[in-house]
Motif scaffolding. Structure first.
Motif, PDB file in Angstrom:
ATOM      1  N   TRP A 110      -5.046   3.366  -7.316  1.00 48.70           N
ATOM      2  CA  TRP A 110      -4.273   2.128  -7.207  1.00 48.70           C
ATOM      3  C   TRP A 110      -3.214   2.086  -8.281  1.00 48.70           C
ATOM      4  O   TRP A 110      -3.185   2.943  -9.167  1.00 48.70           O
ATOM      5  CB  TRP A 110      -5.195   0.910  -7.247  1.00 48.70           C
ATOM      6  N   LYS A 146      -4.068  11.096   1.031  1.00 49.45           N
ATOM      7  CA  LYS A 146      -4.730  11.776   2.134  1.00 49.45           C
ATOM      8  C   LYS A 146      -4.816  13.284   1.852  1.00 49.45           C
ATOM      9  O   LYS A 146      -3.952  13.849   1.164  1.00 49.45           O
ATOM     10  CB  LYS A 146      -3.960  11.554   3.444  1.00 49.45           C
ATOM     11  N   ASP A 151     -15.053   4.760  -2.224  1.00 49.33           N
ATOM     12  CA  ASP A 151     -14.858   4.985  -0.787  1.00 49.33           C
ATOM     13  C   ASP A 151     -16.222   5.013  -0.129  1.00 49.33           C
ATOM     14  O   ASP A 151     -17.103   5.776  -0.543  1.00 49.33           O
ATOM     15  CB  ASP A 151     -14.142   6.305  -0.535  1.00 49.33           C
ATOM     16  N   THR A 179      -8.867   7.378  -3.018  1.00 47.69           N
ATOM     17  CA  THR A 179      -8.360   6.037  -3.265  1.00 47.69           C
ATOM     18  C   THR A 179      -8.110   5.820  -4.747  1.00 47.69           C
ATOM     19  O   THR A 179      -9.031   5.893  -5.564  1.00 47.69           O
ATOM     20  CB  THR A 179      -9.355   4.981  -2.761  1.00 47.69           C
ATOM     21  N   SER A 208       0.241  12.147   0.859  1.00 49.42           N
ATOM     22  CA  SER A 208      -0.671  13.277   1.001  1.00 49.42           C
ATOM     23  C   SER A 208      -0.651  14.089  -0.286  1.00 49.42           C
ATOM     24  O   SER A 208       0.344  14.074  -1.032  1.00 49.42           O
ATOM     25  CB  SER A 208      -0.269  14.164   2.181  1.00 49.42           C
ATOM     26  N   ARG A 229     -12.021   1.415   1.632  1.00 51.87           N
ATOM     27  CA  ARG A 229     -11.440   1.875   0.366  1.00 51.87           C
ATOM     28  C   ARG A 229     -11.460   0.678  -0.580  1.00 51.87           C
ATOM     29  O   ARG A 229     -10.602  -0.202  -0.509  1.00 51.87           O
ATOM     30  CB  ARG A 229     -10.024   2.409   0.583  1.00 51.87           C
ATOM     31  N   PRO A 250      -8.594  -0.969   3.579  1.00 51.07           N
ATOM     32  CA  PRO A 250      -8.491  -1.186   2.128  1.00 51.07           C
ATOM     33  C   PRO A 250      -9.063  -2.550   1.753  1.00 51.07           C
ATOM     34  O   PRO A 250      -8.794  -3.563   2.410  1.00 51.07           O
ATOM     35  CB  PRO A 250      -6.981  -1.129   1.861  1.00 51.07           C
ATOM     36  N   ILE A 253      -3.185   5.406  -1.786  1.00 53.92           N
ATOM     37  CA  ILE A 253      -4.100   6.206  -0.967  1.00 53.92           C
ATOM     38  C   ILE A 253      -3.532   7.612  -0.808  1.00 53.92           C
ATOM     39  O   ILE A 253      -2.387   7.789  -0.359  1.00 53.92           O
ATOM     40  CB  ILE A 253      -4.309   5.553   0.405  1.00 53.92           C
ATOM     41  N   GLU A 289      -7.186  13.680  -4.087  1.00 54.36           N
ATOM     42  CA  GLU A 289      -7.355  13.061  -2.772  1.00 54.36           C
ATOM     43  C   GLU A 289      -8.230  11.832  -2.942  1.00 54.36           C
ATOM     44  O   GLU A 289      -9.135  11.824  -3.774  1.00 54.36           O
ATOM     45  CB  GLU A 289      -8.048  14.020  -1.780  1.00 54.36           C
ATOM     46  N   ILE A 292       0.859  -1.186   0.000  1.00 52.80           N
ATOM     47  CA  ILE A 292       0.000   0.000   0.000  1.00 52.80           C
ATOM     48  C   ILE A 292       0.895   1.236   0.000  1.00 52.80           C
ATOM     49  O   ILE A 292       1.793   1.359   0.834  1.00 52.80           O
ATOM     50  CB  ILE A 292      -0.924   0.020   1.227  1.00 52.80           C
ATOM     51  N   GLU A 313       0.921   5.160   0.635  1.00 51.47           N
ATOM     52  CA  GLU A 313       0.119   6.215   1.253  1.00 51.47           C
ATOM     53  C   GLU A 313       0.886   7.529   1.182  1.00 51.47           C
ATOM     54  O   GLU A 313       2.042   7.612   1.593  1.00 51.47           O
ATOM     55  CB  GLU A 313      -0.204   5.878   2.708  1.00 51.47           C
ATOM     56  N   GLU A 353      -9.537   3.027   8.687  1.00 54.24           N
ATOM     57  CA  GLU A 353      -9.743   2.760   7.271  1.00 54.24           C
ATOM     58  C   GLU A 353      -9.381   1.310   6.967  1.00 54.24           C
ATOM     59  O   GLU A 353      -8.452   0.759   7.556  1.00 54.24           O
ATOM     60  CB  GLU A 353      -8.891   3.706   6.423  1.00 54.24           C
TER      61      GLU A 353
END
Length: 552
Positions: free
Chosen positions: A124, A143, A265, A122, A61, A219, A159, A141, A120, A57, A59, A157
């Motif tokens: 992949w 944020k 989501d 989800t 921002s 997600r 996934p 992901i 912002e 995953i 992650e 959360e």
């Protein structure tokens, strides 16, 4: 081998180093290689990233720069696509095989570098070569930079990656599909986070623990290769708050419908009686013929367990929808609307390019080399052009370097007269910042084949989904289109025998693939490309990175 082992040891703890007070550089190493695994009572070798299924995953921002070092220790040339990422002025990192890059050859490396701007939610990542994305994929992901969502903050959360499993090497499955001319054989099972669940022989089941009274953000990603899916959780309902990393107005539902490539989501309140509850995913079969080809009839399950409930407690199963429940699927797909916040892009009213792209599949004579073909094969096209991939240079490099005779710019903006589909590498050229509207018309040119939902994915952009419906789109329907708060998507499930109208602003120079996200249809030619020209500085396509892969 020593180098590969060193990379593997560095394994996969991502490193994050500060770039500025408001953004970071997030760095990962992806080691693509073989992995022994036991599924459905069989031992297999599959190809994964970092020995994980699903893969790591990522992650980040909004505003962060992502750096992913890819080491290809598999025997297959491959690329990685960051599904839904705009790639603003970083088109070389899109990962569309032979569109924006040549594949990463076995034993070679390539580093993807791009900044995530204005997104912002989800998304992949997945392999974009052969059917390797069946096992090479993971969540991405994003944020909010502020840390605040436009909905109540969830307690945690979860996934949920929905996938397909074959008992055979998936590259061989695709090659056999090309030799027969009929596409790949159906999968042997569906999976939730890589596991088929309790209903499968020698199953293995993903389990998520929740606390009573808390709200969770699911997600949900459809990483399946060829199948739309229904998803339910026994005893629980959802509130959809985003799709394809774009916020929606809250939509209550007890079923999620998601096509390959799409994400949803959904908030879920853990307010059922404490116990164990099954999550379930099964096929949505949308083909319009009376006797559709065989499809995967299995149901993947996972467990939602309340804290404190013993593992041996029986789990409740949700009611399973009929495979062909087109009414429920259409209600879900067509009911979502976009959440319009101050500062969000609005639907552009003036259109510079108005196109109709009709697409479908038809029968064709067996081609030379299709040694297992019996009577006929399948060909797919958009506006009677069946997309042919270049083989010596990517389209983006050909554009940037002015390489001749790689592609033409004659892709039509309107369906051609009925004639045999023409195999061609042809693109549609548009100017920077032009507004493009496309009516996607889903039709099976050969009536005996019927039609089915096709998830059409556009690289490099989000689009406004202004409307969709059954039958043939009539321009007089324009007054019914949603120009106020339409869904914002990167992948749309165009209804079987129906249409969808999308609109986007071509503000991203480069070569951008638009194709069916059913992998069975991509090698058959169900694709086209938008060539977006440079704008004024700084809206220019930069040179390729120094480690840009070569084709051979």
């Amino acid at each position: 081998m020593a180098r590969a082992a060193a990379v593997l040891l560095a394994l996969l703890v991502p490193t994050i180093c500060a770039a500025t007070a408001s953004a970071a550089v997030v760095e990962h190493t992806f080691y693509v290689g073989g992995m022994g695994i036991s599924r459905l009572c069989m031992n297999s070798v599959i190809y994964t990233v970092n020995q994980q299924l699903p893969g790591p995953i990522i992650e980040v921002s909004e505003g962060d720069t992502l750096v992913v070092h890819v080491v290809n220790a598999s025997p297959y040339p491959m690329s990685l696509h960051w599904h839904g990422i705009f790639q603003l002025q970083s088109g070389w990192a899109d990962g569309a095989n032979m569109i924006t890059q040549c594949p990463i050859q076995p034993s070679a490396t390539f580093t993807y570098v791009f900044t995530i701007t204005g997104q912002e939610g989800t998304l992949w990542w997945h392999a974009h070569a052969s059917m390797l994305r069946a096992t090479i994929h993971g969540a991405l992901i994003i944020k909010p930079r502020t840390g605040r969502y436009p909905f109540p903050t969830p307690y945690a959360e979860i996934p949920i990656l929905l996938g397909e499993w074959w008992n055979r090497n998936v590259d061989d499955v695709e090659k056999d599909g090309l030799l027969t001319g009929l596409g790949p054989a159906m999968s042997d099972a569906f999976t939730i986070n890589g596991l088929p669940g309790d209903d499968a022989p020698c199953g293995g089941t993903f389990e998520a623990e929740v606390e009573y009274g808390k709200t969770y953000l699911l997600r949900i990603i459809n990483a399946a290769v060829n199948t739309e899916l229904f998803f339910r959780v026994a005893g629980h309902a959802f509130t959809v708050v985003a799709a394809d990393a774009s916020y929606t107005n809250p939509y209550p539902t007890d079923v999620i419908v998601v096509a390959p490539g799409q994400t949803v989501d959904a908030l879920m309140a853990a307010t059922a009686a404490p116990g164990r509850y099954y999550m379930a995913a099964r096929a949505f079969e949308s083909k319009t013929v009376a006797n559709p080809p065989p499809f995967d009839l299995t149901t993947a399950t996972a467990v939602l367990k309340y804290k404190g409930v013993p593992d041996y407690a029986p789990a409740a199963m949700p009611a399973l929808l009929p495979y062909t429940d087109v009414i429920t699927a259409a209600r879900f797909y067509w009911s979502l609307t976009g959440l319009l916040r101050p500062g969000d892009p609005v639907v552009p009213k003036a259109v510079d390019h108005s196109m109709v792209v009709a697409f479908g599949l038809e029968q064709a004579p067996c081609a030379p080399g299709q040694t297992k073909c019996q009577g006929f094969s399948m060909v797919a096209s958009m506006n009677r052009y069946s997309f042919r991939f270049p083989d010596k240079v990517s389209l983006l490099e050909a554009l940037f370097r002015g390489v001749p005779n790689v592609y033409s710019e004659e892709f039509p903006g309107w369906p051609a007269a009925m004639s045999p589909a023409r195999k061609a590498t042809s693109v549609r050229k548009v100017k920077f910042n032009d507004v493009v509207e496309v009516v996607l018309q889903n039709e099976g040119y050969s009536g005996a084949l019927g039609t089915e939902n096709h998830p059409v994915h556009l690289h490099g952009f989000n689009f406004f989904l202004l409307g969709q419906g059954l039958g043939r789109f009539d321009p007089r329907m324009a007054s019914t289109l949603n120009l106020v708060n339409p869904q914002v998507r990167n992948t749309v499930a165009v209804p079987a025998g129906g249409w969808a109208v999308i609109r986007f602003t071509a503000n991203n120079p480069g070569m951008w693939f638009m194709h069916c996200h059913l992998d069975a249809h991509l090698p058959l030619g169900l694709a086209m490309v938008f060539e977006v020209l440079n704008g004024p500085a700084p809206y220019l396509l930069p040179p390729p990175p120094v480690d840009y892969p070569r084709c051979h």
